[in-house]
Design a protein around this motif. Sequence first.
Motif, PDB file in Angstrom:
ATOM      1  N   LYS A  97     112.826  33.347  13.952  1.00 36.24           N
ATOM      2  CA  LYS A  97     111.597  32.974  14.651  1.00 36.24           C
ATOM      3  C   LYS A  97     110.500  32.508  13.704  1.00 36.24           C
ATOM      4  O   LYS A  97     109.358  32.296  14.125  1.00 36.24           O
ATOM      5  CB  LYS A  97     111.088  34.159  15.475  1.00 36.24           C
ATOM      6  CG  LYS A  97     111.867  34.365  16.766  1.00 36.24           C
ATOM      7  CD  LYS A  97     111.030  35.158  17.745  1.00 36.24           C
ATOM      8  CE  LYS A  97     111.759  35.506  19.003  1.00 36.24           C
ATOM      9  NZ  LYS A  97     112.066  34.344  19.835  1.00 36.24           N
ATOM     10  N   THR A  98     110.830  32.379  12.424  1.00 32.81           N
ATOM     11  CA  THR A  98     109.795  31.971  11.460  1.00 32.81           C
ATOM     12  C   THR A  98     110.244  30.739  10.673  1.00 32.81           C
ATOM     13  O   THR A  98     111.396  30.306  10.749  1.00 32.81           O
ATOM     14  CB  THR A  98     109.482  33.100  10.454  1.00 32.81           C
ATOM     15  OG1 THR A  98     110.639  33.280   9.611  1.00 32.81           O
ATOM     16  CG2 THR A  98     109.159  34.409  11.161  1.00 32.81           C
ATOM     17  N   ASN A  99     109.314  30.219   9.864  1.00 32.95           N
ATOM     18  CA  ASN A  99     109.596  29.050   9.032  1.00 32.95           C
ATOM     19  C   ASN A  99     110.743  29.292   8.062  1.00 32.95           C
ATOM     20  O   ASN A  99     111.322  28.342   7.539  1.00 32.95           O
ATOM     21  CB  ASN A  99     108.356  28.673   8.211  1.00 32.95           C
ATOM     22  CG  ASN A  99     107.178  28.354   9.093  1.00 32.95           C
ATOM     23  OD1 ASN A  99     107.349  28.010  10.255  1.00 32.95           O
ATOM     24  ND2 ASN A  99     105.977  28.467   8.566  1.00 32.95           N
ATOM     25  N   ASP A 100     111.053  30.576   7.805  1.00 32.21           N
ATOM     26  CA  ASP A 100     112.151  30.890   6.880  1.00 32.21           C
ATOM     27  C   ASP A 100     113.447  30.209   7.307  1.00 32.21           C
ATOM     28  O   ASP A 100     114.295  29.899   6.468  1.00 32.21           O
ATOM     29  CB  ASP A 100     112.392  32.408   6.829  1.00 32.21           C
ATOM     30  CG  ASP A 100     111.328  33.130   6.010  1.00 32.21           C
ATOM     31  OD1 ASP A 100     110.371  32.462   5.561  1.00 32.21           O
ATOM     32  OD2 ASP A 100     111.454  34.354   5.840  1.00 32.21           O
ATOM     33  N   ALA A 101     113.618  29.982   8.613  1.00 36.16           N
ATOM     34  CA  ALA A 101     114.843  29.354   9.105  1.00 36.16           C
ATOM     35  C   ALA A 101     114.935  27.887   8.687  1.00 36.16           C
ATOM     36  O   ALA A 101     115.986  27.277   8.802  1.00 36.16           O
ATOM     37  CB  ALA A 101     114.919  29.460  10.629  1.00 36.16           C
ATOM     38  N   CYS A 102     113.841  27.312   8.223  1.00 41.06           N
ATOM     39  CA  CYS A 102     113.812  25.873   7.940  1.00 41.06           C
ATOM     40  C   CYS A 102     113.531  25.570   6.460  1.00 41.06           C
ATOM     41  O   CYS A 102     113.992  24.561   5.918  1.00 41.06           O
ATOM     42  CB  CYS A 102     112.721  25.184   8.757  1.00 41.06           C
ATOM     43  SG  CYS A 102     112.560  25.776  10.462  1.00 41.06           S
ATOM     44  N   MET A 103     112.747  26.427   5.821  1.00 40.73           N
ATOM     45  CA  MET A 103     112.165  26.097   4.517  1.00 40.73           C
ATOM     46  C   MET A 103     113.187  25.855   3.408  1.00 40.73           C
ATOM     47  O   MET A 103     112.930  25.068   2.500  1.00 40.73           O
ATOM     48  CB  MET A 103     111.214  27.205   4.084  1.00 40.73           C
ATOM     49  CG  MET A 103     109.881  27.147   4.801  1.00 40.73           C
ATOM     50  SD  MET A 103     109.027  25.593   4.491  1.00 40.73           S
ATOM     51  CE  MET A 103     107.349  26.068   4.879  1.00 40.73           C
ATOM     52  N   GLY A 104     114.339  26.530   3.453  1.00 40.53           N
ATOM     53  CA  GLY A 104     115.328  26.353   2.386  1.00 40.53           C
ATOM     54  C   GLY A 104     115.711  24.888   2.216  1.00 40.53           C
ATOM     55  O   GLY A 104     115.969  24.412   1.113  1.00 40.53           O
ATOM     56  N   CYS A 105     115.765  24.166   3.321  1.00 39.11           N
ATOM     57  CA  CYS A 105     116.140  22.743   3.276  1.00 39.11           C
ATOM     58  C   CYS A 105     114.935  21.812   3.400  1.00 39.11           C
ATOM     59  O   CYS A 105     115.031  20.637   3.041  1.00 39.11           O
ATOM     60  CB  CYS A 105     117.133  22.428   4.385  1.00 39.11           C
ATOM     61  SG  CYS A 105     118.620  23.443   4.335  1.00 39.11           S
ATOM     62  N   HIS A 106     113.825  22.312   3.930  1.00 40.27           N
ATOM     63  CA  HIS A 106     112.700  21.413   4.226  1.00 40.27           C
ATOM     64  C   HIS A 106     111.479  21.621   3.356  1.00 40.27           C
ATOM     65  O   HIS A 106     110.462  20.964   3.543  1.00 40.27           O
ATOM     66  CB  HIS A 106     112.294  21.546   5.701  1.00 40.27           C
ATOM     67  CG  HIS A 106     113.234  20.861   6.630  1.00 40.27           C
ATOM     68  ND1 HIS A 106     113.195  19.506   6.843  1.00 40.27           N
ATOM     69  CD2 HIS A 106     114.252  21.330   7.384  1.00 40.27           C
ATOM     70  CE1 HIS A 106     114.146  19.175   7.699  1.00 40.27           C
ATOM     71  NE2 HIS A 106     114.810  20.257   8.040  1.00 40.27           N
ATOM     72  N   ASP A 107     111.536  22.583   2.435  1.00 44.35           N
ATOM     73  CA  ASP A 107     110.328  22.862   1.657  1.00 44.35           C
ATOM     74  C   ASP A 107     110.014  21.706   0.728  1.00 44.35           C
ATOM     75  O   ASP A 107     109.054  20.969   0.901  1.00 44.35           O
ATOM     76  CB  ASP A 107     110.522  24.166   0.868  1.00 44.35           C
ATOM     77  CG  ASP A 107     109.239  24.612   0.189  1.00 44.35           C
ATOM     78  OD1 ASP A 107     108.288  23.810   0.141  1.00 44.35           O
ATOM     79  OD2 ASP A 107     109.182  25.742  -0.314  1.00 44.35           O
ATOM     80  N   LYS A 108     110.853  21.513  -0.277  1.00 45.82           N
ATOM     81  CA  LYS A 108     110.560  20.487  -1.280  1.00 45.82           C
ATOM     82  C   LYS A 108     111.839  20.150  -2.009  1.00 45.82           C
ATOM     83  O   LYS A 108     112.693  21.006  -2.184  1.00 45.82           O
ATOM     84  CB  LYS A 108     109.541  21.030  -2.273  1.00 45.82           C
ATOM     85  CG  LYS A 108     109.175  20.055  -3.375  1.00 45.82           C
ATOM     86  CD  LYS A 108     108.055  20.584  -4.222  1.00 45.82           C
ATOM     87  CE  LYS A 108     108.579  21.273  -5.456  1.00 45.82           C
ATOM     88  NZ  LYS A 108     107.536  21.445  -6.477  1.00 45.82           N
ATOM     89  N   ARG A 109     111.977  18.904  -2.417  1.00 44.71           N
ATOM     90  CA  ARG A 109     113.123  18.541  -3.248  1.00 44.71           C
ATOM     91  C   ARG A 109     112.652  17.542  -4.288  1.00 44.71           C
ATOM     92  O   ARG A 109     111.926  16.609  -3.964  1.00 44.71           O
ATOM     93  CB  ARG A 109     114.203  17.925  -2.367  1.00 44.71           C
ATOM     94  CG  ARG A 109     115.218  17.108  -3.113  1.00 44.71           C
ATOM     95  CD  ARG A 109     116.392  16.799  -2.232  1.00 44.71           C
ATOM     96  NE  ARG A 109     116.496  15.400  -1.890  1.00 44.71           N
ATOM     97  CZ  ARG A 109     116.914  14.444  -2.722  1.00 44.71           C
ATOM     98  NH1 ARG A 109     117.217  14.732  -3.956  1.00 44.71           N
ATOM     99  NH2 ARG A 109     117.016  13.204  -2.319  1.00 44.71           N
TER     100      ARG A 109
END
Length: 426
Positions: free
Chosen positions: A211-223
């Motif tokens: 239910k949090t951004n943790d579900a997305c951030m691994g791939c969507h944070d920064k590259r």
Amino acid sequence: MSIRNPVAFGASAVLALALSVTAVSAAESLIDVPSSVCQTCHKEIYKQWEGSMHANSVAMKDPIHGTFYKKVIGDPLQAGVTTKDGKFPVCIQCHAPNAAIQNSTKLDEKPTYSEGVNCVACHTLKRFNGINGPNGKLQLGMLSYERSSGLQGPAGFPVGLQKLATATDMFGGAGAGDGGDKPNPHLGEPVTMDGTEIPALPMEPNATLMKTNDACMGCHDKRNNSHGVPLCATGNEYMASKSDVTCQYCHMPMVGNTADHSMGGGHDGGMLKRSVVFTMRAEKAGETIDVVAKLKNQQPHALPTGAPFRNIVLKLTAYNANGEPVWENAPEHPAQDDPQAYFAYLLADDAGKDAMPPTATQLGADTRLRPHEERTLSYEIPAKDVALVRGEVQYNLLWKVLADKFGHLPEGLRSSRTIAVAEAKI
Ligand code: HEC
Ligand code: HEC
Ligand code: HEC
Ligand code: HEC
Ligand code: HEC
């Protein structure tokens, strides 16, 4: 879980291995469960996911990603592919997460590889460790997560006593949108559905992640590219905005009783239409018309966000009473004709000239709308013959130079999409 991939082998996995060998082999088999199994019961969610970029994220399916992958890495159907310095291609950590877990670069080897970011890729993520590794290096995609041998659910799925006499059960039947009661394979036993054998798909409650951004951030944070230049940085933009509206709130709205899995962005006309508030005022003042155009970014991330070649242009046209154009802000392209009307994230080489994502050594200009920014653009247009001023906000997936160069891509990916319009009669 593969022992050949030591980084993904987090502390809890080591513990699990020590305690129970079966738990680890269950994880091995869960990540091989294709989405068609989930489709048996979660039909609506499957349909939404199937049309999303998550289901089309591998190099064979996404023509834009595929073009870059083949240039930078190589053949997506070949085993044992490495980068020039002998490393496992990082792209796979996000674009084909199940292949990354099993250290494979042959992306058609299993259905779960070519399905890209599929059901089990997300629903076995247990804990987000951040993308900054202990050694100062980025740990991206699957490398930033601990995974579980059980599926992870958002609602607090009951895993203890199933027969509590006083509890109300919210888990009867797979989703209102899917219709009817379904046998539940998440209680730890295999079930049969419409004659199909469904293996046990054990479920653990994990609201903290799902239910949090943790579900997305691994791939969507920064590259970053290999020169340390940030390419996509949606998560970083978001964190700088100090917003506390989750990614799910916008990207997985509740539709009926289920969270929408379409997860639209730059490929989704609907999401794009709602991304910007565009208004325009035009007033005649003697020989000229004063035009004030405003664009407000509604998001807690940049507009446009994501891949660096996303860009937006404002096209302003003045028409005479016959509907013929008599003035344009950018007859060719605003990058040359009207820089204030070009919202883009540019990359540069050592000499400061425009560069492609793999070769850029520094950031160029970043003229995108910052999170929640409202930008005001002013124009003075010659008033002669003008009956109407029209503004169009256009979204492009690719820089113009790439759209021109990649003639092999489908037209829909290379052409502009109008996402907002405003008109003023004179
Ligand atoms: C045989 C039918 C069936 C199959 C196949 C099935 N599910 Fe479910 N699932 C259910 C039922 C029933 C529920 C409980 C009702 C609900 O929440 O929709 C459920 C609930 C869920 C939930 C919600 C849990 C929570 O905490 O809210 C998730 C997530 C889920 N399933 C994921 C999956 C995934 C991923 C797959 C494929 C690997 C899958 N399911 C396959 C029947 C099924
Ligand atoms: C990109 C990651 C991702 C993918 C891919 C994904 N899910 Fe989900 N899913 C989530 C998240 C995050 C939630 C929780 C949303 C919330 O409650 O805020 C969720 C919720 C659910 C739920 C609970 C439904 C509800 O409305 O609460 C079910 C069932 C489910 N997913 C099934 C599936 C199935 C089946 C697939 C594959 C067809 C799938 N998911 C693919 C991330 C994903
Ligand atoms: C395992 C990695 C992974 C996770 C976890 C993940 N994504 Fe993605 N996501 C991707 C990849 C890879 C793409 C790009 C696919 C492509 O364009 O080739 C993508 C694309 C998208 C897009 C762009 C769609 C478009 O139209 O271009 C959105 C929006 C998105 N994801 C939202 C989310 C949200 C919200 C979550 C968390 C609930 C999430 N993602 C979790 C890897 C992931
Ligand atoms: C207030 C609603 C809102 C929130 C919150 C939000 N987004 Fe978005 N997002 C949008 C809209 C609208 C777009 C389409 C316009 C654009 O590209 O900025 C979008 C676009 C995207 C894209 C598409 C990029 C591309 O290249 O196509 C990605 C990826 C994305 N968002 C990820 C996220 C993530 C990750 C979070 C949480 C950290 C998040 N978003 C939070 C509304 C939102
Ligand atoms: C940290 C996760 C991650 C890694 C690593 C990664 N990507 Fe992506 N990529 C994404 C996400 C998420 C998106 C979609 C949203 C966006 O544009 O940010 C995306 C989008 C893209 C796009 C645009 C696709 C489209 O449909 O327009 C291209 C091209 C791309 N990636 C190429 C690559 C290549 C090549 C590599 C490896 C050299 C790579 N990516 C590595 C997460 C990643």
